[in-house]
Scaffold this motif. Structure first.
Motif, mmCIF file in Angstrom:
data_model
loop_
_atom_site.group_PDB
_atom_site.id
_atom_site.type_symbol
_atom_site.label_atom_id
_atom_site.label_comp_id
_atom_site.label_asym_id
_atom_site.label_seq_id
_atom_site.Cartn_x
_atom_site.Cartn_y
_atom_site.Cartn_z
ATOM 1 N N ASP A 95 0.840 -1.211 0.000
ATOM 2 C CA ASP A 95 0.000 0.000 0.000
ATOM 3 C C ASP A 95 0.870 1.254 0.000
ATOM 4 O O ASP A 95 0.599 2.212 -0.725
ATOM 5 N N ASN A 98 2.589 1.645 -3.515
ATOM 6 C CA ASN A 98 1.621 1.987 -4.557
ATOM 7 C C ASN A 98 1.066 3.397 -4.372
ATOM 8 O O ASN A 98 0.897 4.143 -5.344
ATOM 9 N N GLU A 99 0.802 3.768 -3.125
ATOM 10 C CA GLU A 99 0.277 5.113 -2.865
ATOM 11 C C GLU A 99 1.288 6.181 -3.253
ATOM 12 O O GLU A 99 0.927 7.235 -3.788
ATOM 13 N N GLU A 102 1.272 6.460 -7.056
ATOM 14 C CA GLU A 102 0.096 7.205 -7.506
ATOM 15 C C GLU A 102 0.260 8.700 -7.248
ATOM 16 O O GLU A 102 -0.148 9.538 -8.055
ATOM 17 N N LYS A 103 0.871 9.032 -6.110
ATOM 18 C CA LYS A 103 1.099 10.428 -5.783
ATOM 19 C C LYS A 103 2.050 11.074 -6.795
ATOM 20 O O LYS A 103 1.826 12.205 -7.239
#
Length: 268
Positions: A95, A98-99, A102-103
């Protein structure tokens, strides 16, 4: 090495294998090691700060060998906190990664979405605006309050002042900031003369805050400036001590006047 852990002897041949090796080692330590097994997010706060500063220290010294080691220690802290969160079923390291991906995609539209950005300043402005939106910051006060308390005080005050300046709350030039330093110094002297501890603390804080503002106008990082002043003091003190030894004396046996004379000679 025990047979059951022999698989860890082999180094990872790529980033994926190396990361998985570290991840599995920390997972085992959480179960088997008396120290690692009792750690929490809170107990590791100081470790995270220390490792980050040691990495920065290696960068400043341009010590690439040490930097490689210190980045590993920083990575260990990230993995450790990620595993703690997994155990508590809050989130996973997957998590986290991946976060962050994405950011980066979201905050770099000029790279990944074809938008044009004319300057670095515009790119940073867009980054700040997106960050504020994502964090639900609807006012400039929200932006000021979002500056982390864990930052070094000089760094935090500089960030707060920069964000306030974006709202137009700023001096027109460095002259106003310099005058404020003089004003706050006078107020500190009055507070010190009064002997009231609370007033002394408050006015000293105001004085330091105003000095940081001057640093911002001068384009100087106050953390770097103070660190350099401290380094310079240490070097000069070392030369004073050497000079005292050459006279057959110890600095702790000399008067302040004698030490000050040596200090002035060192400065020259």
């Amino acid at each position: 090495m025990l047979k059951e852990y022999a698989r860890f002897e082999k180094k990872g041949e790529n980033e994926k294998e190396a990361f998985e090796r570290l991840y599995e080692i920390v997972k085992i330590l959480r179960v088997k090691c008396p120290w690692d097994s009792v750690q929490t997010h809170d107990s590791l706060r100081t470790c995270m700060i220390e490792e980050a500063y040691e990495a920065v220290d290696a960068i400043q010294k341009e010590d690439m060998t040490n930097l490689r080691e210190e980045l590993g220690d920083v990575l260990l802290q990230v993995v450790f906190h990620g595993i703690l969160a997994e155990e508590e079923e809050n989130f996973t390291l997957t998590d986290v990664i991946n976060e962050e991906c994405e950011k980066m995609l979201r905050r770099h539209p000029h790279i990944f979405s074809g938008e044009e950005v004319k300057s670095i300043d515009k790119a940073l402005e867009k980054w700040d605006n997106m960050k504020s939106t994502e964090h639900g910051q609807t006012s400039y006060t929200d932006r000021l309050r979002s500056v982390p308390d864990a930052l070094p005080a000089l760094m935090k005050s500089g960030k707060v002042q920069s964000r306030a300046a974006k709202a137009g709350f700023d001096w027109d030039s460095i002259d106003g900031a310099l005058d404020k330093v003089v004003e706050e110094f006078g107020e500190f002297k009055e507070a010190y003369a009064s002997g009231r501890k609370n007033d002394i603390d408050e006015e000293l804080g105001d004085l330091l805050f105003s000095v940081v503002n001057v640093a911002r106008f001068a384009g100087t990082d106050p953390e770097d400036a103070l660190n350099e002043a401290t380094r310079k003091f240490i070097e000069r003190f070392a030369r004073v001590e050497d000079a005292a030894r050459s006279e057959g004396k110890s600095v702790d046996s000399m008067t302040l006047e004698e030490l000050d004379a040596l200090w002035e000679n060192v400065k020259k």
